[in-house]
Design a protein around this motif. Structure first.
Motif, PDB file in Angstrom:
ATOM      1  N   PHE A  55      15.441  -0.422  54.697  1.00 36.23           N
ATOM      2  CA  PHE A  55      14.201  -0.423  55.476  1.00 36.23           C
ATOM      3  C   PHE A  55      14.255  -1.406  56.645  1.00 36.23           C
ATOM      4  O   PHE A  55      13.556  -1.214  57.645  1.00 36.23           O
ATOM      5  CB  PHE A  55      12.999  -0.676  54.569  1.00 36.23           C
ATOM      6  N   ASP A  56      15.108  -2.422  56.548  1.00 36.24           N
ATOM      7  CA  ASP A  56      15.328  -3.302  57.694  1.00 36.24           C
ATOM      8  C   ASP A  56      16.011  -2.518  58.813  1.00 36.24           C
ATOM      9  O   ASP A  56      15.659  -2.650  59.987  1.00 36.24           O
ATOM     10  CB  ASP A  56      16.173  -4.506  57.273  1.00 36.24           C
ATOM     11  N   MET A  57      16.973  -1.670  58.442  1.00 36.96           N
ATOM     12  CA  MET A  57      17.654  -0.808  59.417  1.00 36.96           C
ATOM     13  C   MET A  57      16.662   0.174  60.051  1.00 36.96           C
ATOM     14  O   MET A  57      16.713   0.441  61.256  1.00 36.96           O
ATOM     15  CB  MET A  57      18.776  -0.042  58.715  1.00 36.96           C
ATOM     16  N   CYS A  58      15.744   0.684  59.245  1.00 34.77           N
ATOM     17  CA  CYS A  58      14.799   1.701  59.722  1.00 34.77           C
ATOM     18  C   CYS A  58      13.863   1.189  60.811  1.00 34.77           C
ATOM     19  O   CYS A  58      13.282   1.986  61.558  1.00 34.77           O
ATOM     20  CB  CYS A  58      13.984   2.251  58.557  1.00 34.77           C
ATOM     21  N   LYS A  59      13.713  -0.122  60.902  1.00 34.81           N
ATOM     22  CA  LYS A  59      12.841  -0.693  61.938  1.00 34.81           C
ATOM     23  C   LYS A  59      13.346  -0.397  63.342  1.00 34.81           C
ATOM     24  O   LYS A  59      12.586  -0.488  64.313  1.00 34.81           O
ATOM     25  CB  LYS A  59      12.722  -2.213  61.740  1.00 34.81           C
ATOM     26  N   ALA A  60      14.632  -0.039  63.449  1.00 31.14           N
ATOM     27  CA  ALA A  60      15.219   0.224  64.766  1.00 31.14           C
ATOM     28  C   ALA A  60      14.962   1.655  65.248  1.00 31.14           C
ATOM     29  O   ALA A  60      15.281   1.996  66.383  1.00 31.14           O
ATOM     30  CB  ALA A  60      16.730  -0.042  64.720  1.00 31.14           C
ATOM     31  N   PHE A  61      14.371   2.502  64.393  1.00 33.79           N
ATOM     32  CA  PHE A  61      14.093   3.882  64.774  1.00 33.79           C
ATOM     33  C   PHE A  61      12.655   4.036  65.285  1.00 33.79           C
ATOM     34  O   PHE A  61      11.769   3.259  64.924  1.00 33.79           O
ATOM     35  CB  PHE A  61      14.293   4.822  63.576  1.00 33.79           C
TER      36      PHE A  61
END
Length: 479
Positions: free
Chosen positions: A134-140
């Motif tokens: 979900f940390d990665m998903c913040k970039a979408f």
């Protein structure tokens, strides 16, 4: 310093010479060998972990390759992802997977976004890496969720934890299709009560969240006319009961009387059209407490307990008037946001009521402009659809990207087609599949199924769907 520059110049000269020699050698190769080399290079490129503008290297890459996925734009208008779940305890990763670990219909979704100038990376959620994921998903800018209900739990994860994290992303301004709130409120059976006063609803549609409400309400409605009782949690028709009084002694006016505990009911369950006979008291006991000394013997595959956990846990029953013309079948409207792309008429097997797959039902396919259903299409798309999301307490959410609505004809026989009243049986937006891509999912007789197994004709149709999704998604995000 001069020596280093000299060495670099020599290295560049050697590299250039090697490239020239390789190019010359390739020209001499037979066409079939050259083709194999190209395939190997392409496969190598396709194996690049999660290709796209967002760095996904901090989470586990589940996919074996990205066959069929278009090249991501270098400067995307919006950055997106399609989220999947690979169930490690199940054959093939679940009943919706191709041999590379992706959902069988993920590629058309992603390619549609790419065609519209956005990026769309194919990612997998694993519960062990929840925080990193979900940390990665913040970039979408947007995430398309394609995890079948129950799959996260089947893989050992926590659906509520996943949903809450998706809600957090949504609050941060990232578009989620569909968001957990949309899935929950559109998929819940009491959505039928919230649209009851629209053209597509029946005003005598009731919802029960407690035993007391159910006992009082059901005894009154059942005494008046045949009913359909629907549990909230089931799928494929399990826990949906078509019920009639065995003696047919209905009262003339609603509320004139209530059923007695000992009155006999004739029941048919929609998952397999099997029939049972029980008293009113036995049916209520099964719905509330499941199999017990008071519920009698049941042949249903289900366990009852439909109100378990109360409203907060999804425990509810919906009570709707039975429409006799259900035996003629129901209509499934396939939609991309607010655009109808096709209609399926699902007719039950002779003697049955439910047209759920596997019950011997017959499917007939129509285009979106079908004249037979012109009145319903116009009323639904132009009059009711703009009010559906607000009625479901989803005014801040767009209509789902890819979803279906099932309709039942509630009009008396002999009604003119233009005057017929069709009512909603259910909305479905949780993980509707693209049937044109079914050849790509693995099962026991096709354990290596892949994107390549989809016919060119079906790929072309699936591409149309994906391209329209991309067009609609871009318009929503651009607002």
């Amino acid at each position: 310093m001069g020596s280093a520059a000299s060495t670099e110049a020599v290295q560049k000269e050697v590299a250039a010479k090697n490239v020239e020699e390789i190019a010359a050698a390739l020209k001499e190769l037979p066409a079939d060998q050259l083709s194999k080399i190209k395939e190997a290079v392409t496969a190598g490129a396709a194996a690049t972990p999660c290709p796209g503008p967002v760095d996904c290297s901090k989470v586990k890459v589940v996919a074996k390759d990205y066959k069929g996925l278009m090249e991501q734009p270098k400067e995307p208008k919006f950055k997106g992802a399609l989220c999947q779940i690979f169930v490690r305890s199940q054959p093939y990763g679940g009943s919706d997977k191709s041999n590379n670990g992706h959902r069988y219909d993920s590629v058309p979704f992603a390619n549609g976004m790419i065609t519209s100038g956005m990026s769309c990376q194919l990612i997998h959620y694993t519960h062990e890496e929840h925080d990193a994921f979900f940390d990665m998903c913040k970039a979408f800018n947007f995430i398309i969720v394609r995890c079948n209900p129950g799959q996260i739990k089947a893989d050992g994860g926590d659906q509520q934890k996943f949903d809450d994290s998706m809600r957090t992303l949504r609050k941060a301004g990232i578009q989620i299709w569909p968001s957990p709130d949309v899935m929950e409120k559109m998929g819940a059976k009491d959505a039928l009560c919230k649209v009851a006063t629209m053209n597509i609803g029946l005003e005598d549609t009731l919802a029960y969240y407690s035993t007391e409400e159910f006992v009082t309400g059901f005894k009154k409605t059942m005494a008046f006319q045949p009913r359909v009782i629907k549990q909230n949690r089931g799928s494929s028709g399990e826990g949906i009961w078509i019920i009639k009084l065995k003696d047919g002694n209905y009262c003339k006016e609603y509320g004139e009387r209530s059923c007695e505990d000992g009155e006999k009911l004739s029941l048919m369950e929609a998952n397999d059209n099997h029939e049972e006979e029980h008293t009113v008291a036995e049916f209520i006991e099964f719905c509330v407490s499941g199999r017990s000394d008071k519920s009698g013997e049941w042949t249903s595959k289900g366990v009852g307990k439909y109100l378990e956990g109360g409203k907060a846990a999804g425990g509810q029953l919906v009570d709707q008037r039975f429409c006799p013309r259900i035996v003629e079948g129901e209509l499934r409207y396939n939609l991309i946001v607010d655009s109808l792309i096709g209609i399926i008429h699902k007719k039950p097997k002779e003697g049955g009521i439910s047209a759920v797959g596997g019950t011997g039902s017959t499917y007939t396919y129509y285009g979106p402009e079908e004249k037979l259903f012109e009145s319903l299409t116009t009323n639904f798309l132009k009059k009711d659809l703009p009010h559906v999301m607000p009625a479901l307490d989803l005014a801040e959410e767009p209509v789902p990207l890819w979803w279906t609505t099932d309709f039942i004809n509630s009009s008396p026989e002999g009604t003119k087609p233009e005057d017929e009243k069709w009512i909603v049986g259910e909305f479905n937006c949780s993980c509707v599949g693209i049937s044109r891509c079914l050849a790509a999912y693995c099962k026991d007789d096709t354990p290596s199924a892949s994107f390549d197994d989809i016919s060119e004709e079906d790929k072309a149709e699936a591409k149309k769907y994906g391209d329209l999704m991309g067009e609609k998604a871009l318009a929503i995000l651009s607002k």
